[in-house]
Write an enzyme that holds these catalytic residues in place. Structure first.
Site, PDB file in Angstrom:
ATOM      1  CG  HIS A 266       5.585  -4.451   7.228  1.00 53.16           C
ATOM      2  ND1 HIS A 266       6.839  -3.881   7.049  1.00 53.16           N
ATOM      3  CD2 HIS A 266       5.257  -4.978   6.025  1.00 53.16           C
ATOM      4  CE1 HIS A 266       7.237  -4.054   5.788  1.00 53.16           C
ATOM      5  NE2 HIS A 266       6.311  -4.710   5.149  1.00 53.16           N
TER       6      HIS A 266
HETATM    7  O1  RIB Z   1       4.207  -0.792   4.723  1.00 47.74           O
HETATM    8  C1  RIB Z   1       3.656  -1.814   5.483  1.00 47.74           C
HETATM    9  C2  RIB Z   1       2.303  -1.434   6.008  1.00 47.74           C
HETATM   10  O2  RIB Z   1       1.413  -1.191   4.925  1.00 47.74           O
HETATM   11  C3  RIB Z   1       1.637  -2.554   6.836  1.00 47.74           C
HETATM   12  O3  RIB Z   1       0.798  -1.976   7.784  1.00 47.74           O
HETATM   13  C4  RIB Z   1       0.828  -3.296   5.806  1.00 47.74           C
HETATM   14  O4  RIB Z   1      -0.315  -3.949   6.382  1.00 47.74           O
HETATM   15  C5  RIB Z   1       0.356  -2.171   4.929  1.00 47.74           C
HETATM   16  O5  RIB Z   1      -0.794  -1.612   5.524  1.00 47.74           O
END
Ligand code: RIB
Ligand code: CA
Length: 337
Positions: A266
Site C-alpha cells: 500500500h
Molecule cells: O489499508 C492499508 C493502510 O493501513 C496502510 O497504510 C497500512 O500501513 C495500514 O496503515
C-alpha cells in the site's frame, strides 16, 4: 534590441538544460506515517531517493500499532537506511474522536512483522509532530512542501485545526487511503487509514489542499509475486533481505483474505507516485468521507461519474504499472546498505 537578444539567449540556455535532462528540483517532503510493514518499505524507497526527495522530517502517528512503537519503527527504518540525519517527530497518540483501533493482527505486536526489532541508536527529535508541522508549514515558501500521508491523518488534521493558514505552505498532500470500486479491507466498505480516523480525513479534505489519494483501488493492483520478491531478494543487501522478510510476513493475511497469489504494498505506492507519477493514472473526482456511526463508518464515497455535478476535490488513482513499480523499488533498494 539588447533585451530581445537576452531573452533569446535565456531561451537557448533553458532548452539546452532541458534537453540535457536537467534534474528537476527535489520534492520538499514530509512523510507522516504509522510504521507498519508497508510504511517501512515506503520509507526505504523514499530514503533511497535523495536526488528526487528532500525529506525534511518523518512524523509518526498511532495507527497500525501504538505511537511509541510506530515512532520506534520509524527510527529503526531510518537507521537501517543509513539516513539518521532525518529527524523523526512523534505526533498524535490517538484519533481525533473515535475509539482508537490498531492492526497488530496484520503488522504484529511490534508493528514490524518478519524481522527482529531493537531500540534504535538515535532518539526522537524534540517537540511534537503537530507543532513541527505548524511551525514548518507556516514559515515555508508558498505552496512549497509536499506531505505524504501513510497512516491515519490525525497529525495534519490537528495542525490544520490549530493553524488553518498552514495550507499556504503546502504544495500537495498525497494520501494512501480510501476505497471505492472493490470495497474496503477493515470493513466491507472502509480502508484502514480512513476507518482509523475519518474525522481527520474530513478536516484535511475540507481544508482545500491539493489532494491525491492512492486507495485500495490501485494498491490492490500492485501486488507482490514470487518473481517480484525474488527480484528484490537477488539484490542481496541488508535492506532487500529485510524488505523480503517483512513482505513475506505482511502479505499473508491479504493473500488468505482475498484468495490472491500476492499482496499489496500500500504505502509504498505513494512514494512511487512521487518518484514516477507516470506509473499511475486516475481522475479528478468529488469525494466525501462518511464519519457517521454505522456500517459505512470510514467509507470514502467517490463520485467517479460526476453524478452529483460537484467540483472535484481529489485526484483518485485507480491504475498502476505493477512491474514498473517493482522495477523502481528494486533499483532503489539496491542503493541502500
Ligand atoms: O489499508 C492499508 C493502510 O493501513 C496502510 O497504510 C497500512 O500501513 C495500514 O496503515
Ligand atoms: Ca501505514
Amino acid at each position: 534590441m539588447l533585451n530581445c537578444a537576452k531573452r533569446l539567449l535565456q531561451g537557448v540556455l533553458l532548452m539546452s538544460m532541458l534537453s540535457a535532462g536537467a534534474q528537476a528540483a527535489p520534492i520538499d517532503l514530509i512523510i507522516d506515517t504509522d510504521p507498519g510493514a508497508d510504511d517501512v518499505v515506503a520509507l526505504f524507497l523514499a530514503m533511497a531517493s535523495p536526488d528526487e526527495l528532500k525529506i525534511r522530517a518523518i512524523t509518526t502517528v498511532a495507527g497500525n500499532v501504538r505511537l511509541e512503537k510506530t515512532s520506534r519503527n520509524a527510527r529503526l527504518a531510518r537507521e537501517w537506511a543509513g539516513r539518521e540525519e532525518i529527524p523523526v517527530y512523534a505526533g498524535a497518540p490517538r484519533p481525533l474522536l473515535r475509539t482508537p483501533i490498531y492492526a497488530a493482527d496484520i503488522h504484529g505486536e511490534e508493528g514490524l512483522p518478519g524481522v527482529a526489532v531493537s531500540e534504535p541508536q538515535k532518539g526522537l527529535a524534540n517537540g511534537n509532530a503537530v507543532r513541527y508541522l505548524i511551525d514548518t508549514l507556516s514559515s515555508a515558501k508558498p505552496h512549497s512542501i509536499t506531505v505524504a500521508m501513510l497512516g491515519p491523518q490525525t497529525n495534519l488534521a490537528l495542525a490544520l485545526i490549530e493553524a488553518p493558514e498552514i495550507v499556504n505552505g503546502i504544495k500537495e498532500v498525497i494520501v494512501m487511503g480510501g476505497a471505492h470500486f472493490n470495497g474496503g479491507n477493515i470493513t466491507p466498505v472502509a480502508e484502514f487509514n480512513l476507518f482509523a480516523d475519518p474525522h481527520a480525513a474530513e478536516v484535511v479534505l475540507k481544508s482545500g489542499v491539493k489532494l491525491t489519494y492512492l486507495p485500495l483501488d490501485v494498491t490492490h493492483k500492485v501486488l507482490t509475486s514470487e518473481a517480484r520478491l525474488k527480484q528484490i531478494a537477488d539484490l542481496n543487501n541488508a535492506a532487500s533481505k529485510r524488505v523480503v522478510d517483512i513482505l513475506n510476513a505482511y502479505v499473508k493475511a491479504d493473500m488468505k483474505h482475498y484468495g490472491i497469489p500476492g499482496g499489496p504494498v500500500h504505502d509504498t505506492t505513494v512514494i512511487a507516485y512521487l518518484l514516477k507519477p507516470e506509473l499511475f493514472t486516475g481522475r479528478q473526482v468529488f469525494m466525501q468521507v462518511d464519519s457517521r456511526d454505522g456500517p459505512t463508518f470510514g467509507q470514502t464515497i467517490t463520485d467517479w461519474y460526476g453524478t452529483l455535478k460537484q467540483p472535484g476535490n481529489v485526484t483518485w488513482i485507480t491504475e498502476g504499472d505493477a512491474q514498473g513499480f517493482f522495477d523502481l523499488l528494486s533499483a532503489r533498494l539496491a542503493r541502500l546498505p
